[in-house]
Scaffold this active site. Structure first.
Site, PDB file in Angstrom:
ATOM      1  N   SER A 105       0.835  -1.201   0.000  1.00 18.61           N
ATOM      2  CA  SER A 105       0.000   0.000   0.000  1.00 18.61           C
ATOM      3  C   SER A 105       0.868   1.248   0.000  1.00 18.61           C
ATOM      4  O   SER A 105       2.082   1.187   0.220  1.00 18.61           O
ATOM      5  CB  SER A 105      -0.938   0.018   1.219  1.00 18.61           C
ATOM      6  OG  SER A 105      -0.192   0.089   2.419  1.00 18.61           O
ATOM      7  N   LEU A 145       3.178   4.414  -0.436  1.00 15.35           N
ATOM      8  CA  LEU A 145       4.387   4.683  -1.209  1.00 15.35           C
ATOM      9  C   LEU A 145       4.986   3.396  -1.760  1.00 15.35           C
ATOM     10  O   LEU A 145       5.500   3.368  -2.888  1.00 15.35           O
ATOM     11  CB  LEU A 145       5.419   5.395  -0.331  1.00 15.35           C
ATOM     12  CG  LEU A 145       4.979   6.709   0.320  1.00 15.35           C
ATOM     13  CD1 LEU A 145       6.127   7.287   1.153  1.00 15.35           C
ATOM     14  CD2 LEU A 145       4.530   7.717  -0.726  1.00 15.35           C
ATOM     15  N   ASP A 155       5.394  -7.459   3.071  1.00 12.18           N
ATOM     16  CA  ASP A 155       4.374  -6.730   3.821  1.00 12.18           C
ATOM     17  C   ASP A 155       3.707  -7.685   4.791  1.00 12.18           C
ATOM     18  O   ASP A 155       3.808  -8.911   4.641  1.00 12.18           O
ATOM     19  CB  ASP A 155       3.332  -6.132   2.863  1.00 12.18           C
ATOM     20  CG  ASP A 155       2.690  -4.873   3.405  1.00 12.18           C
ATOM     21  OD1 ASP A 155       2.971  -3.771   2.893  1.00 12.18           O
ATOM     22  OD2 ASP A 155       1.894  -4.984   4.366  1.00 12.18           O
ATOM     23  N   ASP A 206       7.631  -9.549   8.587  1.00 10.81           N
ATOM     24  CA  ASP A 206       7.676  -8.601   9.697  1.00 10.81           C
ATOM     25  C   ASP A 206       9.123  -8.117   9.797  1.00 10.81           C
ATOM     26  O   ASP A 206      10.003  -8.874  10.216  1.00 10.81           O
ATOM     27  CB  ASP A 206       7.244  -9.285  10.991  1.00 10.81           C
ATOM     28  CG  ASP A 206       7.302  -8.367  12.205  1.00 10.81           C
ATOM     29  OD1 ASP A 206       7.813  -7.234  12.087  1.00 10.81           O
ATOM     30  OD2 ASP A 206       6.855  -8.798  13.283  1.00 10.81           O
ATOM     31  N   TYR A 216       9.002   9.228  15.809  1.00 12.70           N
ATOM     32  CA  TYR A 216       9.019   9.174  14.343  1.00 12.70           C
ATOM     33  C   TYR A 216      10.188   9.962  13.769  1.00 12.70           C
ATOM     34  O   TYR A 216      10.952   9.470  12.936  1.00 12.70           O
ATOM     35  CB  TYR A 216       7.697   9.723  13.805  1.00 12.70           C
ATOM     36  CG  TYR A 216       7.568   9.680  12.306  1.00 12.70           C
ATOM     37  CD1 TYR A 216       7.374   8.472  11.644  1.00 12.70           C
ATOM     38  CD2 TYR A 216       7.629  10.856  11.548  1.00 12.70           C
ATOM     39  CE1 TYR A 216       7.251   8.430  10.263  1.00 12.70           C
ATOM     40  CE2 TYR A 216       7.501  10.813  10.170  1.00 12.70           C
ATOM     41  CZ  TYR A 216       7.316   9.605   9.530  1.00 12.70           C
ATOM     42  OH  TYR A 216       7.193   9.571   8.158  1.00 12.70           O
ATOM     43  N   LYS A 225      13.489   8.461  11.743  1.00  5.95           N
ATOM     44  CA  LYS A 225      13.744   8.867  10.357  1.00  5.95           C
ATOM     45  C   LYS A 225      15.072   9.617  10.236  1.00  5.95           C
ATOM     46  O   LYS A 225      15.758   9.510   9.214  1.00  5.95           O
ATOM     47  CB  LYS A 225      12.591   9.709   9.832  1.00  5.95           C
ATOM     48  CG  LYS A 225      11.269   8.953   9.701  1.00  5.95           C
ATOM     49  CD  LYS A 225      11.369   7.774   8.756  1.00  5.95           C
ATOM     50  CE  LYS A 225      10.031   7.123   8.484  1.00  5.95           C
ATOM     51  NZ  LYS A 225      10.101   6.013   7.516  1.00  5.95           N
ATOM     52  N   THR A 236      -1.272   9.320   1.198  1.00  3.27           N
ATOM     53  CA  THR A 236      -1.226   7.874   1.395  1.00  3.27           C
ATOM     54  C   THR A 236      -2.485   7.428   2.140  1.00  3.27           C
ATOM     55  O   THR A 236      -3.288   8.268   2.579  1.00  3.27           O
ATOM     56  CB  THR A 236       0.016   7.488   2.206  1.00  3.27           C
ATOM     57  OG1 THR A 236      -0.092   8.068   3.509  1.00  3.27           O
ATOM     58  CG2 THR A 236       1.291   7.998   1.522  1.00  3.27           C
TER      59      THR A 236
END
Length: 257
Positions: free
Chosen positions: A15, A17, A36, A57, A166, A170, A201
């Site tokens: 799903s 990107l 996925d 995973d 997050y 990143k 998304t």
């Protein structure tokens, strides 16, 4: 790198990107394995594009190793890895409830979960893929063996309140790009990262129309959310362009949040 006939793996490929990247690679003639956890969506996409689905995973060594083993047994050793799997959460490091005055802090297990998924999971897939790429014969005048592309975020550089987990995960992806590219320089494997901004998304699919409009209006130009196909287009150019190495490239419409 020539994409027609290339073998690729895309994590988080069912799903968003990742899906857009899978579709773009397949349209160029690449053979793609989708890693996925969403079996229903992953198998449907693989069937549509004559690809391979591997339920993986990325936080688990055994799961990732088994995914690569299955993909390689069915389509051969990959020369392209695009890491799109990941997620975020929203907690302030410490805060006071307005109504009760109760003080709470960021749940440490939730911070750890995001870092283990976004950063450690990405690195795990990179390491296993790079080791496999070392078995390949180099191609062309540049003697290239492979290309790895990771998904960071503009939050890596410009994180907002509540994005501590997050943004730091990143930022870690940005930080590992250049040293890993240098690790692999003698082997002909390139490493780059994309820093997307506000992308349209599935995360925003159920958002209120006014929120979607507000998000789009916050982008200097074009005044809209980015499209997954635009991410995929940049990922494919990173594959094609052999002189692009050790780079982290913003894809954010000039937003500085």
């Amino acid at each position: 790198m020539k994409l027609d006939g290339a073998i690729a793996v895309v994590t988080g490929g069912a799903s968003g990107l990742g899906e857009a990247t899978v579709r773009a690679l397949a349209a160029e003639g690449a053979r793609v394995a989708i890693f996925d956890l969403n079996r229903e969506m992953g198998e449907a996409l693989a069937a549509e594009l004559d690809g391979i689905f591997c339920e993986v995973d990325i936080t688990q060594d055994v799961s990732v190793a088994e995914g690569f083993a299955k993909a390689r047994a069915m389509q051969g050793q990959e020369r392209i890895l695009v890491n799109c799997a990941g997620r975020g959460n929203t907690f302030k490091i410490a805060q006071r409830a307005r109504d009760t005055g109760q003080i709470t802090h960021f749940p440490i297990d939730q911070f750890e979960r995001i870092v283990l998924l976004n950063l450690v999971g990405t690195f795990r897939c990179m390491a296993l893929s790079a080791a496999g790429m070392l078995t390949l014969d180099p191609l062309g005048d540049d003697r290239e063996r492979g290309c790895i592309i990771n998904t960071a975020s503009v939050a890596a550089i410009d994180g907002q309140a509540g994005q501590a987990a997050y943004a730091s995960s990143k930022a870690g992806i940005v930080g590992l790009t250049l040293p890993v590219a240098r690790d692999l320089r003698r082997e002909g494997i390139r490493v780059n990262a994309i820093l997307p901004g506000i992308m349209d998304t599935p995360l925003f699919a159920t958002a209120r129309p006014e929120l979607r409009q507000q998000l789009g209006d916050s982008v200097p130009f074009p005044r809209r959310m980015g499209q997954p196909r635009e991410f995929a287009s940049l990922a494919l150019e990173m594959c094609r362009n052999a002189y692009m190495n050790g780079e982290h490239v913003r894809l954010d419409g000039a937003i500085r949040m």
